[in-house]
Design a protein around this motif. Sequence first.
Motif, short mmCIF file in Angstrom:
data_model
loop_
_atom_site.label_atom_id
_atom_site.label_comp_id
_atom_site.label_asym_id
_atom_site.label_seq_id
_atom_site.Cartn_x
_atom_site.Cartn_y
_atom_site.Cartn_z
N ALA A 34 0.81 -1.22 0.00
CA ALA A 34 0.00 0.00 0.00
C ALA A 34 0.85 1.27 0.00
O ALA A 34 0.35 2.34 0.32
CB ALA A 34 -0.93 -0.01 1.21
N SER A 35 2.12 1.13 -0.38
CA SER A 35 3.03 2.27 -0.34
C SER A 35 3.91 2.27 -1.59
O SER A 35 4.64 1.31 -1.82
CB SER A 35 3.94 2.18 0.90
N GLY A 36 3.85 3.34 -2.35
CA GLY A 36 4.68 3.47 -3.54
C GLY A 36 5.99 4.14 -3.18
O GLY A 36 6.06 5.37 -3.09
N TYR A 88 1.17 6.96 -2.40
CA TYR A 88 2.53 7.51 -2.26
C TYR A 88 3.24 6.85 -1.08
O TYR A 88 2.65 6.04 -0.35
CB TYR A 88 2.52 9.03 -2.18
N HIS A 89 4.53 7.17 -0.91
CA HIS A 89 5.40 6.33 -0.06
C HIS A 89 5.01 6.33 1.41
O HIS A 89 5.16 5.32 2.08
CB HIS A 89 6.87 6.71 -0.25
N THR A 90 4.51 7.43 1.93
CA THR A 90 4.18 7.46 3.36
C THR A 90 2.66 7.57 3.57
O THR A 90 2.21 7.98 4.63
CB THR A 90 4.86 8.65 4.05
N GLN A 91 1.91 7.18 2.56
CA GLN A 91 0.45 7.39 2.64
C GLN A 91 -0.22 6.55 3.70
O GLN A 91 -1.19 6.98 4.32
CB GLN A 91 -0.16 7.10 1.26
N THR A 92 0.26 5.35 3.93
CA THR A 92 -0.48 4.46 4.82
C THR A 92 0.34 3.89 5.98
O THR A 92 0.18 4.33 7.11
CB THR A 92 -1.08 3.28 4.03
#
Lengths: 247, 247, 247, 247, 247, 247
Positions: B104-106, B152-156
Amino acid sequence: MTHTPDIKRPSRALVEALGTIGSATAAGELNLMGIRDTQIRGPVAHSKGRSIAGPALTLQFMPKREDIYGASEYDDPEKQLHRHVLYHAQAGDVVVVDARGDMASGVFGEMMLTYFAGRGGAGVVIDGCIRDSAEAFKLDLGYWIRGVTPNYHTQTNIIPFAVNVPIACGNALVFPGDIIIADDDGAVVVPIAKAEELLERASQHVEWEEFSKLRLSQGADLRKYYPLSPEAQGEYETWRAAQKHRR
Amino acid sequence: MTHTPDIKRPSRALVEALGTIGSATAAGELNLMGIRDTQIRGPVAHSKGRSIAGPALTLQFMPKREDIYGASEYDDPEKQLHRHVLYHAQAGDVVVVDARGDMASGVFGEMMLTYFAGRGGAGVVIDGCIRDSAEAFKLDLGYWIRGVTPNYHTQTNIIPFAVNVPIACGNALVFPGDIIIADDDGAVVVPIAKAEELLERASQHVEWEEFSKLRLSQGADLRKYYPLSPEAQGEYETWRAAQKHRR
Amino acid sequence: MTHTPDIKRPSRALVEALGTIGSATAAGELNLMGIRDTQIRGPVAHSKGRSIAGPALTLQFMPKREDIYGASEYDDPEKQLHRHVLYHAQAGDVVVVDARGDMASGVFGEMMLTYFAGRGGAGVVIDGCIRDSAEAFKLDLGYWIRGVTPNYHTQTNIIPFAVNVPIACGNALVFPGDIIIADDDGAVVVPIAKAEELLERASQHVEWEEFSKLRLSQGADLRKYYPLSPEAQGEYETWRAAQKHRR
Amino acid sequence: MTHTPDIKRPSRALVEALGTIGSATAAGELNLMGIRDTQIRGPVAHSKGRSIAGPALTLQFMPKREDIYGASEYDDPEKQLHRHVLYHAQAGDVVVVDARGDMASGVFGEMMLTYFAGRGGAGVVIDGCIRDSAEAFKLDLGYWIRGVTPNYHTQTNIIPFAVNVPIACGNALVFPGDIIIADDDGAVVVPIAKAEELLERASQHVEWEEFSKLRLSQGADLRKYYPLSPEAQGEYETWRAAQKHRR
Amino acid sequence: MTHTPDIKRPSRALVEALGTIGSATAAGELNLMGIRDTQIRGPVAHSKGRSIAGPALTLQFMPKREDIYGASEYDDPEKQLHRHVLYHAQAGDVVVVDARGDMASGVFGEMMLTYFAGRGGAGVVIDGCIRDSAEAFKLDLGYWIRGVTPNYHTQTNIIPFAVNVPIACGNALVFPGDIIIADDDGAVVVPIAKAEELLERASQHVEWEEFSKLRLSQGADLRKYYPLSPEAQGEYETWRAAQKHRR
Amino acid sequence: MTHTPDIKRPSRALVEALGTIGSATAAGELNLMGIRDTQIRGPVAHSKGRSIAGPALTLQFMPKREDIYGASEYDDPEKQLHRHVLYHAQAGDVVVVDARGDMASGVFGEMMLTYFAGRGGAGVVIDGCIRDSAEAFKLDLGYWIRGVTPNYHTQTNIIPFAVNVPIACGNALVFPGDIIIADDDGAVVVPIAKAEELLERASQHVEWEEFSKLRLSQGADLRKYYPLSPEAQGEYETWRAAQKHRR
């Protein structure tokens, strides 16, 4: 010396006929014949577009135990059972492997698969991985596998243990000599004793399906054309007559 | 201001030589050298056909904790550690990310990856995802990742936490400066202290393998040609002589 | 006779505008708008390169219970609810299915999907599988699915249970009539009440991004060009002027 | 010689006060304070009935790599880092271990745990297993663990790697010196900088809860008594007065 | 009529001696003897406090296939192979079952387990479930199982397939006649050919451990007492002398 | 104001009679009646020794979406649907919750469960967790749950969404008003329309089972006594006569 049994192969005609029905028809019909679920789940098509049918040679892996399979095993290649299943390979055969879903073991590499392709093998169904995949995928073989790995077959968790014995592959019980039907939808095991009946049922061609599909692709009413309603019967017959005329 | 350490890079010659042996040979030889399993499992090749080797820059993610990484973090891009690992990028480097297997993190998006490609980066190995994948896959980079996501990287769930520290990526321990060998079979970590020995072992070319593969592809006997049996030795030598003549 | 509700569709203009922003922008902006995670995780793009937006028709599967859904169900196609969700299909619609992550059930096959494509459907998002995949992937439809299977939809574990009700698909709550944005990065649910605001936010085009990307691809300093630093402002303006001149 | 850092411990008064609030109140209040999820998920209570709070000593395991941690490691016990985290143990401390969720490694056995209990340790929180569990569970220690195993700590997949560094345990980021609150519901990490605020919030005792619980246990209306409605206010005050009288 | 082979049992003395060493010592010593991991992982102790050793009778389940195992199977109890493994039961035997980790199949119920207890069976190790657990747990048997279920053994996914053949249980390869050592830490397989050596190694009693444990429980220095340092040698000898005197 | 439907309850006599047959008999007989698998898998007994039957009140959770369920939801307790399912509670009822298997959400805490116990509730079956477990387990309720957590019900991933609608709990479809039978083996759903037939079948008492169990516990031959063979018929009748005499 290690000796492993061969399989009894069905008639070439039967296998070839089954090769035309596809995995979806096979799974559905076998279900209606009383076998709930014949998909070998886990392995997926890595050779898109291929559709095969062939008798199963089977290979069983077991959890590695160093007192059974040590480093010295490599001194004598003849002790390596993953080779033995290939010794039985004939044109059209399918090698089915219970690799215990292991993602850290490359069951076969380029040399073994080249040999199998050279023998006319149809494909492999592995609840696990192969290695040397870049080269392997260039061979004329179908692949239904979980994935790929750089690791060799006995590097970590599993060892080859038996050849042409009943195995569990994915969630399916496969006997040596059962027929495998595999294509982009996956791999299905056809119990050899059910093969004739399956073929017969699959051959009851629903002639109007092609017509219905055409109509559906044109935006027509699903209720009218699938299944073909009495209302659409006349239209279908007209179309069929025209089709025949056209040929 | 945030400061993160650089890595010590091996000689270009060493890395290039390792780039020719492939992940399968690397994994197998390192195993025989006593390191059981060096595959970075989880990330798989999304850039089929690429084969790279390069020193590892490392990035460690941690579970998100809002008292450590809040919304305000974004006010100052310099605080974002996933940028910092890229600041160290040199031609041929490989960025290895412990993204905790999070789907869940890009970890990186198009802008970051464009920058990395612009610096001559060789590829990324991420136990997680990238975003902007359609654009990213057009860049001249190799990708060994678990998947893609729009997030995005810190979204979740995770936050970037440290750069160029030892990390766990998949099941493998990677030190900054270790060498990564990656191709279609996957990514392997070569401990820097073992790199020379690995290269030496991998260079002991088995000359007869090309011949054996040819014979196997022609349906010949596995027992005779792989490994090459004494019986086939003469045939091989004749073939080799012919080959040399032909060149 | 079975009756299922239709959905209320947003304006075509809104949907089309949302179709241009991409799933990554949608997920990121919705997160900043207070909805933590809108990705429909599990289903992944099987129709690479497609980017769609459209209102959600929903279909809910439930665990199979033979007293509810028996063999006789097949006697009357009208009782099969997976057909009914398609009856509502209009051009641009997206069918979203809670198939409970089941890998042993092919929610739709070739005939159903041909009909949906014939109606102008944009795509399907299924937390599960389709069957007849070789034929299905030739249709003009987008596919965000977990995988494929030869099994039919009610063969093993699940049955279609309700149409156009709120469903859970992957980890996301989807109401009938919400808008789905899907592309190679995955599928995102846009709550219909948030659609206008999302569009507005996504339209605040960061004009300098194209310039920055160009510089990054040329190996320029990430700190200088992303985000665009005051130092690079003049250079950017010169570039933009030149760009306009060129057109 | 190996040297590892100690932690800074909070005042005994703070820790003891936090020891009275319980993990559920801690998790809930920290969430309302902006930290979404502080549960260390995975480890579960194996010492039912214990409720502890204490500062975290941390131990990080990494995937095993035989070039880093070989058999010879055992020749010098001082190289074994799982011992070093215990060297720091003081009365009331909690050892928190990132054991990577591994079920095949017994992080601590009877001797280590006896030592920790002897030093007055409060408990261990391990995202993995212990061994010698029959003896260990007789010690005066709290256990929040995934399970038990006969295997020793470095027998299979992991090695101790660092002491008193920030770690991920379960899904939680734990800094050395953070406070752990753990009871039958599980273990929660309290960031040290949030500890005072948490305590203050948790102390705002809802005096009527005891009364409400009594009424609910008697079958009274949830709407009337929880939360306490204006309608029930008088009844509550009468009850409270009677309670005080009774004491 | 179905016939299944019996096993060769080791001497009672050997088994009894192994019964005193515990699973942790067994797993650790076997590892040092070259077998990396002998824990049967998955099954956990449901009969806390029991410690057993005994020869393995094995039962293999396979994925259910209705053409192999139909409803009619029940007409003749003698065809049910899970009965046959019990026919071989002697006092002290351990039944080890590869139930494929299935949580929807109760391998044995009250009647079968009562029979096994009546024959003096020591315990069962099942990578799956039992049913009738409330009654079963009252029997004088040890249970290492994954869980319990109300379902009967062939109700859903699996069928008994072979008796006293090599099986995989958890991650371990078990041959019929191997010795199982099981206690609260779990179950370990002892290859029969390694049993004598294991016993010998385990018997090299470390006499000072009891003393060290005492000192550690008193808060003494781990470095001084475990392993016993030269510095503590004198103290130990004094203690030992006093101990002997006391007896 | 939120309104949720009540359920239709079966006769007390029916429920009480079903309460005597146990989950194993229920699952087995329902399977023979054509419903393959009625176990609610995932939730396990946390209140060992309890055996209950009762009509199902159902509660459905959905993935959390902050636009649907925000912080303000807490301002009005009446909007919290997990309260509403309890408003319907009558003596003997069982609350069945689809909590999506979430381990980070405590569906009910001490106050809610105290209320439910106060109303005479029989137990809860939750595909997820409760909180305040130390207090909860002291209440006179049965618990079939996945686990416990300090987190509150909407803290992380899920929100209560509907009351007394059909739900999926574990792998089972449960309608409001179906009967739940639960004991140490697990929880089984009895479709209300099948309840009478199940009771009738379960009542066909196999009188010789008690005799057989006695003989098996004495080490007698399984083949002779289970099922009761003609050979043992006389012995059984003698025993039965003696039994009657004894009473």
